[in-house]
Design a protein around this motif. Structure first.
Motif, PDB file in Angstrom:
ATOM      1  N   HIS A 136      -7.575  -1.408   5.998  1.00  0.00           N
ATOM      2  CA  HIS A 136      -6.518  -0.514   6.472  1.00  0.00           C
ATOM      3  C   HIS A 136      -6.789   0.851   5.863  1.00  0.00           C
ATOM      4  O   HIS A 136      -7.405   0.934   4.797  1.00  0.00           O
ATOM      5  CB  HIS A 136      -5.155  -1.066   6.038  1.00  0.00           C
ATOM      6  CG  HIS A 136      -3.977  -0.336   6.620  1.00  0.00           C
ATOM      7  ND1 HIS A 136      -3.791  -0.163   7.974  1.00  0.00           N
ATOM      8  CD2 HIS A 136      -2.904   0.259   6.018  1.00  0.00           C
ATOM      9  CE1 HIS A 136      -2.673   0.512   8.177  1.00  0.00           C
ATOM     10  NE2 HIS A 136      -2.119   0.787   7.013  1.00  0.00           N
ATOM     11  N   HIS A 183       1.428   3.871   2.027  1.00  0.00           N
ATOM     12  CA  HIS A 183       1.991   4.576   3.179  1.00  0.00           C
ATOM     13  C   HIS A 183       3.521   4.633   3.079  1.00  0.00           C
ATOM     14  O   HIS A 183       4.163   3.699   2.609  1.00  0.00           O
ATOM     15  CB  HIS A 183       1.561   3.898   4.477  1.00  0.00           C
ATOM     16  CG  HIS A 183       0.100   4.112   4.767  1.00  0.00           C
ATOM     17  ND1 HIS A 183      -0.608   3.345   5.662  1.00  0.00           N
ATOM     18  CD2 HIS A 183      -0.783   5.015   4.248  1.00  0.00           C
ATOM     19  CE1 HIS A 183      -1.872   3.772   5.694  1.00  0.00           C
ATOM     20  NE2 HIS A 183      -2.000   4.777   4.850  1.00  0.00           N
ATOM     21  N   HIS A 195      -4.277  -1.033  12.962  1.00  0.00           N
ATOM     22  CA  HIS A 195      -3.250  -2.081  13.071  1.00  0.00           C
ATOM     23  C   HIS A 195      -3.674  -3.194  14.032  1.00  0.00           C
ATOM     24  O   HIS A 195      -4.455  -2.966  14.952  1.00  0.00           O
ATOM     25  CB  HIS A 195      -1.946  -1.462  13.557  1.00  0.00           C
ATOM     26  CG  HIS A 195      -1.329  -0.540  12.560  1.00  0.00           C
ATOM     27  ND1 HIS A 195      -0.505  -0.973  11.552  1.00  0.00           N
ATOM     28  CD2 HIS A 195      -1.450   0.811  12.390  1.00  0.00           C
ATOM     29  CE1 HIS A 195      -0.119   0.060  10.817  1.00  0.00           C
ATOM     30  NE2 HIS A 195      -0.685   1.159  11.302  1.00  0.00           N
ATOM     31  N   ASP A 239       5.956   4.295   5.047  1.00  0.00           N
ATOM     32  CA  ASP A 239       6.806   3.260   5.648  1.00  0.00           C
ATOM     33  C   ASP A 239       6.845   1.979   4.801  1.00  0.00           C
ATOM     34  O   ASP A 239       7.587   1.053   5.114  1.00  0.00           O
ATOM     35  CB  ASP A 239       6.380   2.958   7.102  1.00  0.00           C
ATOM     36  CG  ASP A 239       4.940   2.524   7.234  1.00  0.00           C
ATOM     37  OD1 ASP A 239       4.080   3.033   6.486  1.00  0.00           O
ATOM     38  OD2 ASP A 239       4.643   1.665   8.100  1.00  0.00           O
ATOM     39  N   HIS A 240       6.071   1.949   3.696  1.00  0.00           N
ATOM     40  CA  HIS A 240       6.063   0.784   2.794  1.00  0.00           C
ATOM     41  C   HIS A 240       6.469   1.149   1.365  1.00  0.00           C
ATOM     42  O   HIS A 240       7.079   0.348   0.669  1.00  0.00           O
ATOM     43  CB  HIS A 240       4.675   0.127   2.779  1.00  0.00           C
ATOM     44  CG  HIS A 240       4.279  -0.373   4.124  1.00  0.00           C
ATOM     45  ND1 HIS A 240       4.478  -1.669   4.531  1.00  0.00           N
ATOM     46  CD2 HIS A 240       3.750   0.283   5.199  1.00  0.00           C
ATOM     47  CE1 HIS A 240       4.081  -1.802   5.792  1.00  0.00           C
ATOM     48  NE2 HIS A 240       3.639  -0.627   6.224  1.00  0.00           N
ATOM     49  N   HIS A 285       0.850  -1.202   0.000  1.00  0.00           N
ATOM     50  CA  HIS A 285       0.000   0.000   0.000  1.00  0.00           C
ATOM     51  C   HIS A 285       0.880   1.245   0.000  1.00  0.00           C
ATOM     52  O   HIS A 285       2.105   1.150   0.082  1.00  0.00           O
ATOM     53  CB  HIS A 285      -0.995  -0.009   1.160  1.00  0.00           C
ATOM     54  CG  HIS A 285      -0.386   0.029   2.539  1.00  0.00           C
ATOM     55  ND1 HIS A 285       0.450  -0.948   3.025  1.00  0.00           N
ATOM     56  CD2 HIS A 285      -0.510   0.936   3.552  1.00  0.00           C
ATOM     57  CE1 HIS A 285       0.815  -0.647   4.271  1.00  0.00           C
ATOM     58  NE2 HIS A 285       0.252   0.493   4.607  1.00  0.00           N
ATOM     59  N   ASP A 305      -0.264  -4.186   8.679  1.00  0.00           N
ATOM     60  CA  ASP A 305      -1.136  -3.052   8.366  1.00  0.00           C
ATOM     61  C   ASP A 305      -2.574  -3.482   8.102  1.00  0.00           C
ATOM     62  O   ASP A 305      -3.115  -3.295   7.007  1.00  0.00           O
ATOM     63  CB  ASP A 305      -0.555  -2.253   7.188  1.00  0.00           C
ATOM     64  CG  ASP A 305       0.796  -1.660   7.542  1.00  0.00           C
ATOM     65  OD1 ASP A 305       1.760  -2.430   7.642  1.00  0.00           O
ATOM     66  OD2 ASP A 305       0.874  -0.443   7.762  1.00  0.00           O
TER      67      ASP A 305
END
Ligand SMILES: [Zn+2]
Ligand SMILES: [Zn+2]
Length: 258
Positions: free
Chosen positions: A122, A62, A192, A64-65, A60, A144
């Motif tokens: 999510h 976000h 989460h 952090d990904h 996805h 997530d």
């Protein structure tokens, strides 16, 4: 098949999965949440060169990904797979990169690996998580995710290795210094998974051939690695599965799936 994590948590996620068939090796990067230099440094730590990689797959949008995905892919000429929704959410950041789309429930292949995406709840446009198989082993990855659904439980059945989010301990989150709106978002239906959620999931999907369970996306504010390790060991105790916890700084080194 084997895997190594470059790091896991709200500051960045990236998992390397590699499968060998004869002389041919397929190696994919699932999520690219670190900057270019940091990703290269973390790859080198595990003896991987960017040229070993076949593709990047994103769960996805976000940061952090997906934060480093397009720049890393462009620099190292790698194709990226993601959902159409994730692509839309990242629009404008795309550069000269080959993008392919994947869809819930529709398997696709990268080299000798088959990936089966499944939808999760999510707060992202069209988040997917993945089961990955080389025909011998089945790895299920789930991070997530705000709550457990029948759909994701069904998708994760029969895995020999699981990497599952253990984001927070419910009490620690409550007592943390986060503002209440953030607490609500984390524990909400689109946030989460807590340690308790993960135990519930393992009750549903663990089985005697589940060899390894990895705790992932562990919060450094409202959880501890020791707590996750103990919780998971207790949950899969009857099957004697090996338990590993992925950390933000180190991830974990190569883990063989046989
Ligand atoms: Zn995340
Ligand atoms: Zn996320």
């Amino acid at each position: 098949m084997r895997m190594a994590s470059l790091g896991s948590g709200s500051k960045g996620n990236s998992l390397i999965i590699s499968a060998r068939k004869g002389a041919h090796c397929t190696c994919i990067m699932l999520d690219c949440g670190f900057g270019i230099r940091e990703t290269e440094r973390r790859l080198a730590r595990n003896g991987i060169s960017p040229s070993d990689l076949s593709a990047i797959v994103l769960t996805h949008e976000h940061g952090d990904h997906a934060g480093g995905a397009f720049r890393f892919a462009q620099r190292h000429r790698l194709p990226i797979w993601m959902s159409a929704g994730t692509f839309q959410a990242l629009e404008g950041r795309e550069t000269n990169v080959e993008v392919s789309f994947c869809h819930d429930g529709e398997p696709f292949s990268i080299g000798d690996m088959q990936l089966i995406p499944f939808t999760v709840p999510h707060n992202a446009r069209e988040p997917l998580q993945f089961c990955i198989t080389d025909g011998n082993h089945k790895l299920g990855v789930l991070t997530d995710t705000g709550r457990l659904t029948a759909h994701l439980c069904a998708a994760l059945k029969g895995c020999s290795t699981l990497m599952i989010e253990c984001n927070h301990d419910v009490d620690m989150l409550e007592k943390s210094s986060y503002p209440s709106s953030l607490k609500q978002r984390i524990r909400g239906e689109w946030g989460h998974l807590s340690n308790d959620d993960t135990v519930t999931l393992l009750k549903e999907i663990s089985h005697p051939r589940l060899k390894k369970v990895v705790g992932a996306h562990v919060s450094q504010q409202s959880n501890t690695y020791a707590c996750v390790q103990a919780t998971l060991e207790n949950a899969v105790n009857q099957y004697g599965s090996e338990v590993v916890v992925a950390t933000q700084e180190e991830g974990f080194g190569w883990l063989n799936m046989d």
